[in-house]
Design a protein around this motif. Sequence first.
Motif, PDB file in Angstrom:
ATOM      1  N   MET A  87       8.342   0.716  -1.573  1.00 34.35           N
ATOM      2  CA  MET A  87       7.055   0.552  -0.895  1.00 34.35           C
ATOM      3  C   MET A  87       5.918   0.463  -1.912  1.00 34.35           C
ATOM      4  O   MET A  87       4.944  -0.265  -1.695  1.00 34.35           O
ATOM      5  CB  MET A  87       6.815   1.700   0.084  1.00 34.35           C
ATOM      6  N   LYS A  88       6.046   1.174  -3.019  1.00 30.24           N
ATOM      7  CA  LYS A  88       5.046   1.039  -4.084  1.00 30.24           C
ATOM      8  C   LYS A  88       5.054  -0.385  -4.634  1.00 30.24           C
ATOM      9  O   LYS A  88       4.010  -0.930  -5.004  1.00 30.24           O
ATOM     10  CB  LYS A  88       5.325   2.046  -5.203  1.00 30.24           C
ATOM     11  N   ARG A  89       6.231  -0.991  -4.684  1.00 33.73           N
ATOM     12  CA  ARG A  89       6.322  -2.374  -5.171  1.00 33.73           C
ATOM     13  C   ARG A  89       5.596  -3.328  -4.220  1.00 33.73           C
ATOM     14  O   ARG A  89       4.815  -4.180  -4.661  1.00 33.73           O
ATOM     15  CB  ARG A  89       7.788  -2.778  -5.328  1.00 33.73           C
ATOM     16  N   PHE A  90       5.854  -3.184  -2.927  1.00 33.78           N
ATOM     17  CA  PHE A  90       5.174  -4.050  -1.964  1.00 33.78           C
ATOM     18  C   PHE A  90       3.665  -3.810  -1.989  1.00 33.78           C
ATOM     19  O   PHE A  90       2.874  -4.747  -1.849  1.00 33.78           O
ATOM     20  CB  PHE A  90       5.735  -3.824  -0.559  1.00 33.78           C
ATOM     21  N   ASP A  91       3.268  -2.562  -2.172  1.00 33.71           N
ATOM     22  CA  ASP A  91       1.844  -2.238  -2.239  1.00 33.71           C
ATOM     23  C   ASP A  91       1.199  -2.901  -3.459  1.00 33.71           C
ATOM     24  O   ASP A  91       0.077  -3.419  -3.380  1.00 33.71           O
ATOM     25  CB  ASP A  91       1.668  -0.720  -2.306  1.00 33.71           C
ATOM     26  N   ALA A  92       1.914  -2.898  -4.589  1.00 33.04           N
ATOM     27  CA  ALA A  92       1.388  -3.516  -5.809  1.00 33.04           C
ATOM     28  C   ALA A  92       1.240  -5.030  -5.649  1.00 33.04           C
ATOM     29  O   ALA A  92       0.341  -5.647  -6.234  1.00 33.04           O
ATOM     30  CB  ALA A  92       2.302  -3.199  -6.987  1.00 33.04           C
TER      31      ALA A  92
END
Length: 210
Positions: A87-92
Amino acid sequence: MPRKTDYPRLIVDNALELAAEKGWAQTSLNDVAAAAGLSLAALHGTYPSKTAIVAAYTTHVDEAVLNDIDPELADKSSRERLFDVMMKRFDAMNPHKEAVRSILRTSTSDVEALARGPLSLYRSMRWMMEAANIPSSGVRGQLRVKGLALIYLAVLRTWFNDDSEDMSRTMASLDRQLHRAERLLGFLRGCRRRDPGATDPSGPVEAGAG
């Protein structure tokens, strides 16, 4: 003239803007150089191809995730840790959604992107596994990396159409995909929390790597 140390950021940022505005297929290296305020020689000396620019962006996303690892997740389950990392990847990537969409559409007709794309994807997914403190080496680790790549590609479809502020649809899709992979394939079976100081034998993330 911008400082040489600023070239990578200028090139990637302007390339993403152009991809979102006019489409990646319609964006030339001349366009990127002009938007970044650089000569073609300076662009070539930094990133010699559009594929190299995309690889650099992918590395930036990897590093954004790796720099935001939550130590409080150390005692959570493997699936919870991996969910948080992805989810941090999608947020980035969220600020560049339209650019990513255009780049992926173009990659199916770009010979260089088709050749290097899978390697770049697997490298990123391996780092995501490491960020979640899940072994990514050995036969089982390699299978997990490939499985995570498939999960990531499946969730991307939802993410592209997720206009919610909290990315709730993306979270639900990722949770379903992880649960399904774990239930049907034993995706994370046998994972144990490792010493956080352990490093990946492949070495550090390098900008521009395919």
